[in-house]
Scaffold this motif. Structure first.
Motif, PDB file in Angstrom:
ATOM      1  N   VAL A  64     -67.235  48.362  47.216  1.00  0.00           N
ATOM      2  CA  VAL A  64     -67.606  47.479  48.314  1.00  0.00           C
ATOM      3  C   VAL A  64     -66.332  47.031  49.019  1.00  0.00           C
ATOM      4  O   VAL A  64     -65.352  46.670  48.362  1.00  0.00           O
ATOM      5  CB  VAL A  64     -68.390  46.253  47.800  1.00  0.00           C
ATOM      6  CG1 VAL A  64     -68.635  45.257  48.936  1.00  0.00           C
ATOM      7  CG2 VAL A  64     -69.711  46.673  47.181  1.00  0.00           C
ATOM      8  N   CYS A  65     -66.330  47.089  50.341  1.00  0.00           N
ATOM      9  CA  CYS A  65     -65.186  46.631  51.143  1.00  0.00           C
ATOM     10  C   CYS A  65     -65.556  45.304  51.791  1.00  0.00           C
ATOM     11  O   CYS A  65     -66.565  45.207  52.481  1.00  0.00           O
ATOM     12  CB  CYS A  65     -64.833  47.669  52.205  1.00  0.00           C
ATOM     13  SG  CYS A  65     -63.529  47.142  53.347  1.00  0.00           S
ATOM     14  N   VAL A  66     -64.725  44.278  51.565  1.00  0.00           N
ATOM     15  CA  VAL A  66     -64.983  42.936  52.076  1.00  0.00           C
ATOM     16  C   VAL A  66     -63.839  42.535  53.006  1.00  0.00           C
ATOM     17  O   VAL A  66     -62.658  42.665  52.648  1.00  0.00           O
ATOM     18  CB  VAL A  66     -65.099  41.920  50.917  1.00  0.00           C
ATOM     19  CG1 VAL A  66     -65.238  40.497  51.457  1.00  0.00           C
ATOM     20  CG2 VAL A  66     -66.275  42.274  50.017  1.00  0.00           C
ATOM     21  N   GLN A  67     -64.159  42.053  54.208  1.00  0.00           N
ATOM     22  CA  GLN A  67     -63.141  41.501  55.102  1.00  0.00           C
ATOM     23  C   GLN A  67     -63.064  39.991  54.863  1.00  0.00           C
ATOM     24  O   GLN A  67     -64.070  39.298  54.845  1.00  0.00           O
ATOM     25  CB  GLN A  67     -63.466  41.812  56.559  1.00  0.00           C
ATOM     26  CG  GLN A  67     -64.823  41.336  57.043  1.00  0.00           C
ATOM     27  CD  GLN A  67     -65.050  41.671  58.505  1.00  0.00           C
ATOM     28  OE1 GLN A  67     -64.172  42.200  59.182  1.00  0.00           O
ATOM     29  NE2 GLN A  67     -66.254  41.375  59.006  1.00  0.00           N
ATOM     30  N   VAL A  68     -61.842  39.506  54.661  1.00  0.00           N
ATOM     31  CA  VAL A  68     -61.613  38.100  54.331  1.00  0.00           C
ATOM     32  C   VAL A  68     -61.197  37.369  55.600  1.00  0.00           C
ATOM     33  O   VAL A  68     -60.169  37.695  56.207  1.00  0.00           O
ATOM     34  CB  VAL A  68     -60.538  37.959  53.238  1.00  0.00           C
ATOM     35  CG1 VAL A  68     -60.412  36.500  52.811  1.00  0.00           C
ATOM     36  CG2 VAL A  68     -60.886  38.832  52.034  1.00  0.00           C
ATOM     37  N   PHE A  69     -61.971  36.363  55.996  1.00  0.00           N
ATOM     38  CA  PHE A  69     -61.720  35.693  57.272  1.00  0.00           C
ATOM     39  C   PHE A  69     -60.392  34.942  57.282  1.00  0.00           C
ATOM     40  O   PHE A  69     -59.700  34.905  58.293  1.00  0.00           O
ATOM     41  CB  PHE A  69     -62.855  34.730  57.596  1.00  0.00           C
ATOM     42  CG  PHE A  69     -64.196  35.389  57.705  1.00  0.00           C
ATOM     43  CD1 PHE A  69     -64.327  36.625  58.311  1.00  0.00           C
ATOM     44  CD2 PHE A  69     -65.326  34.791  57.191  1.00  0.00           C
ATOM     45  CE1 PHE A  69     -65.547  37.255  58.407  1.00  0.00           C
ATOM     46  CE2 PHE A  69     -66.561  35.397  57.285  1.00  0.00           C
ATOM     47  CZ  PHE A  69     -66.676  36.634  57.896  1.00  0.00           C
ATOM     48  N   GLU A  70     -60.039  34.303  56.176  1.00  0.00           N
ATOM     49  CA  GLU A  70     -58.814  33.506  56.134  1.00  0.00           C
ATOM     50  C   GLU A  70     -57.594  34.319  55.730  1.00  0.00           C
ATOM     51  O   GLU A  70     -56.524  33.763  55.503  1.00  0.00           O
ATOM     52  CB  GLU A  70     -58.979  32.323  55.176  1.00  0.00           C
ATOM     53  CG  GLU A  70     -59.996  31.284  55.621  1.00  0.00           C
ATOM     54  CD  GLU A  70     -61.400  31.587  55.085  1.00  0.00           C
ATOM     55  OE1 GLU A  70     -61.621  32.737  54.656  1.00  0.00           O
ATOM     56  OE2 GLU A  70     -62.256  30.683  55.113  1.00  0.00           O
ATOM     57  N   GLY A  71     -57.708  35.637  55.618  1.00  0.00           N
ATOM     58  CA  GLY A  71     -56.589  36.471  55.211  1.00  0.00           C
ATOM     59  C   GLY A  71     -56.493  36.593  53.700  1.00  0.00           C
ATOM     60  O   GLY A  71     -57.125  35.849  52.945  1.00  0.00           O
ATOM     61  N   THR A  72     -55.671  37.524  53.235  1.00  0.00           N
ATOM     62  CA  THR A  72     -55.590  37.833  51.800  1.00  0.00           C
ATOM     63  C   THR A  72     -54.301  37.349  51.154  1.00  0.00           C
ATOM     64  O   THR A  72     -54.008  37.730  50.022  1.00  0.00           O
ATOM     65  CB  THR A  72     -55.729  39.355  51.594  1.00  0.00           C
ATOM     66  OG1 THR A  72     -54.730  40.035  52.373  1.00  0.00           O
ATOM     67  CG2 THR A  72     -57.102  39.841  52.017  1.00  0.00           C
ATOM     68  N   ASP A  73     -53.514  36.539  51.842  1.00  0.00           N
ATOM     69  CA  ASP A  73     -52.289  36.008  51.237  1.00  0.00           C
ATOM     70  C   ASP A  73     -52.626  35.231  49.966  1.00  0.00           C
ATOM     71  O   ASP A  73     -53.523  34.378  49.957  1.00  0.00           O
ATOM     72  CB  ASP A  73     -51.562  35.075  52.213  1.00  0.00           C
ATOM     73  CG  ASP A  73     -50.965  35.829  53.388  1.00  0.00           C
ATOM     74  OD1 ASP A  73     -50.874  37.066  53.305  1.00  0.00           O
ATOM     75  OD2 ASP A  73     -50.614  35.176  54.396  1.00  0.00           O
ATOM     76  N   GLY A  74     -51.889  35.516  48.887  1.00  0.00           N
ATOM     77  CA  GLY A  74     -52.097  34.804  47.630  1.00  0.00           C
ATOM     78  C   GLY A  74     -53.100  35.455  46.703  1.00  0.00           C
ATOM     79  O   GLY A  74     -53.241  35.033  45.548  1.00  0.00           O
ATOM     80  N   LEU A  75     -53.817  36.482  47.182  1.00  0.00           N
ATOM     81  CA  LEU A  75     -54.755  37.187  46.304  1.00  0.00           C
ATOM     82  C   LEU A  75     -54.013  38.263  45.521  1.00  0.00           C
ATOM     83  O   LEU A  75     -53.046  38.855  46.001  1.00  0.00           O
ATOM     84  CB  LEU A  75     -55.877  37.831  47.125  1.00  0.00           C
ATOM     85  CG  LEU A  75     -56.757  36.906  47.979  1.00  0.00           C
ATOM     86  CD1 LEU A  75     -57.857  37.710  48.666  1.00  0.00           C
ATOM     87  CD2 LEU A  75     -57.356  35.792  47.136  1.00  0.00           C
ATOM     88  N   ASP A  76     -54.461  38.514  44.295  1.00  0.00           N
ATOM     89  CA  ASP A  76     -53.922  39.631  43.529  1.00  0.00           C
ATOM     90  C   ASP A  76     -55.070  40.443  42.945  1.00  0.00           C
ATOM     91  O   ASP A  76     -56.234  40.031  42.986  1.00  0.00           O
ATOM     92  CB  ASP A  76     -52.955  39.146  42.436  1.00  0.00           C
ATOM     93  CG  ASP A  76     -53.620  38.231  41.419  1.00  0.00           C
ATOM     94  OD1 ASP A  76     -54.849  38.332  41.242  1.00  0.00           O
ATOM     95  OD2 ASP A  76     -52.911  37.408  40.800  1.00  0.00           O
ATOM     96  N   LEU A  77     -54.756  41.601  42.424  1.00  0.00           N
ATOM     97  CA  LEU A  77     -55.808  42.509  41.958  1.00  0.00           C
ATOM     98  C   LEU A  77     -56.542  41.997  40.718  1.00  0.00           C
ATOM     99  O   LEU A  77     -57.772  41.966  40.701  1.00  0.00           O
ATOM    100  CB  LEU A  77     -55.216  43.900  41.704  1.00  0.00           C
ATOM    101  CG  LEU A  77     -54.680  44.636  42.947  1.00  0.00           C
ATOM    102  CD1 LEU A  77     -54.136  46.012  42.560  1.00  0.00           C
ATOM    103  CD2 LEU A  77     -55.774  44.793  43.995  1.00  0.00           C
ATOM    104  N   PRO A  78     -55.849  41.570  39.641  1.00  0.00           N
ATOM    105  CA  PRO A  78     -56.593  41.247  38.414  1.00  0.00           C
ATOM    106  C   PRO A  78     -57.363  39.933  38.464  1.00  0.00           C
ATOM    107  O   PRO A  78     -58.412  39.813  37.807  1.00  0.00           O
ATOM    108  CB  PRO A  78     -55.499  41.204  37.344  1.00  0.00           C
ATOM    109  CG  PRO A  78     -54.237  40.908  38.073  1.00  0.00           C
ATOM    110  CD  PRO A  78     -54.393  41.560  39.397  1.00  0.00           C
TER     111      PRO A  78
END
Length: 468
Positions: A64-78
């Motif tokens: 599933v591909c999700v677009q994040v409205f507030e951006g992905t800064d600070g997210l990590d994979l695990p």
């Protein structure tokens, strides 16, 4: 026994998944989820516990591909977690949004609490049965002569403004917001204003302009600034139009929707398309650009049995002033005309710098004339187009042989062209002309020419209005 093909997705909504498989710009990919729907709303929980909103952009059996409205800064994979909420992105609609400044998702930007209504609406809108649409016919007076006289705006119409970087389209938009009205005192407009990818000073210009002129209480502003995540720009016009539909079709208001800059919206679509690895079309834009724009522009009009209406004025800046660029090109196919800005007129200080010969309103003929504007308006408009077009020919001739070699009639056309640009086309930013003032000014200009040159006007009209 329930099979895989008959799984009740509502029972799985709200299930939490941990561990993204890939993060690419504003997109997050996650594998091994339950079957999710296209456009489904997602809550993303960052490793620090902060929550963000997203939307399913693509779904398959594998990922599933999700677009994040507030951006992905600070997210990590695990450690990134997701909740699939089993519902589309919605906006809580209420009349209390008028007078408020919000971001592209409908959250407060003005320091107040987020506006909350009694109903949540899908931002993608509801389909309208084409047979229930009413044909737009009511004249909207903008107080701007070149629009009211020659490219008339009709209630329920979608009429884009094709401009260029650095031209005065923002000033024109603000002036229309202040002055737009329906003739006959039927109602005043409620304004829904959506700005996408604009700089802070532009956003401040709009808010200050509306506040100073006293119209802010009747305007709902959705502002997605240039430093906001670009993905938000793809949602901003949808939230704005969702509120407009509520005000028009539930509350019976006449709603004017102004969207600027549609070029920034299309650039965001191209960015997302590139990240998804889609096959590009013209100039790198996705092949579905036409249908995507149509989804927005067609959310306008009048519906039989409803007293309200939605009129759209999308504004786009043409890259390199190229009207054949995919964005203005496709927009022209979908909408009912265009107002085209001219950089040469703008450089001479003429406001608004509208190239009337490249502009048109396809619904104009059905909203002007006796009982709507004035009986002489249709023929007068045609004569203005014809006479100003001849001015261009005379100027080209003068550039070759010199003005001193022109005939007496050609010199009168040169004089008419100067009057048309400096008196009819040019007007002050705070000048609100009635349609009668506009038409009388047009007659004043045409009276410079010999009456025998006015071949698109009737003898009765010339007898009544000609001042030569």
């Amino acid at each position: 026994m329930r099979t895989e093909n008959t799984i009740d997705r509502s029972l799985l909504s709200g299930r939490e998944y941990r561990g993204a498989s890939r993060i690419d710009g504003p997109l997050v990919y996650m594998r091994n989820t339950h079957p999710v729907g296209y456009g489904e709303l997602v809550e993303i929980i960052a490793p620090d516990g902060k929550r963000r909103q997203g939307q399913v952009l693509d779904t398959s059996d594998d990922a599933v591909c999700v677009q994040v409205f507030e951006g992905t800064d600070g997210l990590d994979l695990p450690d990134t977690r997701m909740h699939f909420l089993g519902e589309p992105l919605s906006l809580s609609v209420t009349e209390d949004m008028l007078g408020r400044v919000m971001d592209g998702l409908g959250h407060s930007r003005d320091g107040g609490a987020d506006p909350r209504g009694s109903e949540d609406r899908d931002v993608n809108g509801s389909p309208v049965n084409p047979t229930s649409r009413e044909y737009p016919r009511d004249f909207i007076q903008t107080g701007i002569s070149v629009i009211d006289g020659m490219t008339t705006l009709i209630q329920g119409q979608k009429l884009p403004i094709f401009s260029g970087n650095g031209l005065s389209h923002n000033q024109l938009a603000a002036q229309i917001v202040r002055q737009a009205k329906v003739r006959g005192g039927k109602s005043e407009f409620a304004i829904v204003f959506a700005a996408m990818g604009v700089k802070y000073d532009v956003a401040k210009y709009f808010t200050d302009s509306f506040e100073e002129t006293g119209v802010l209480d009747n305007v709902a502003l959705f502002l997605s600034l240039a430093d906001d995540p670009s993905i938000e720009r793809t949602i901003t016009p949808r939230t704005a139009l969702t509120l407009a539909e509520h005000l028009a079709f539930d509350k019976g208001k006449q709603v004017l929707v102004i969207m600027t800059d549609m070029t920034n919206y299309c650039e965001s679509l191209r960015e997302i398309s590139t990240l998804r690895g889609e096959i590009p079309s013209r100039k790198g834009y996705p092949g579905y650009l036409y249908s995507n724009l149509a989804e927005l522009y067609e959310r306008s009009g009048k519906i039989s049995g409803r007293s309200g209406s939605i009129t759209q004025l999308p504004i786009l800046t043409m890259p390199n002033d190229d009207i054949s660029h995919p964005i203005p090109d496709l927009t022209g196919y979908i909408t009912e005309g265009q107002i085209v800005f001219d950089r040469e007129l703008g450089g001479r200080g003429i406001y608004p710098p509208v190239n009337c010969l490249s502009s048109l309103s396809r619904l104009m003929k059905d909203g002007i004339g006796e009982g709507m504007t004035r009986a002489d308006h249709p023929h007068l408009s045609n004569q203005l187009f014809a006479s100003y077009s001849h001015v261009k020919d005379v100027r080209n001739l003068a550039s070759v042989i010199g003005e001193e070699e022109l005939s007496e009639t050609d010199n009168l056309y040169m004089k008419f062209g100067e009057f048309f640009e400096q008196r009819f086309l040019n007007q002050a930013f705070d000048e609100d002309r009635s349609i009668e003032q506009t038409l009388d000014l047009a007659w004043e200009g045409l009276s410079i020419l010999p009456s025998e040159e006015l071949q698109r006007l009737t003898e009765e009209e010339i007898s009544e209005h000609y001042r030569g």
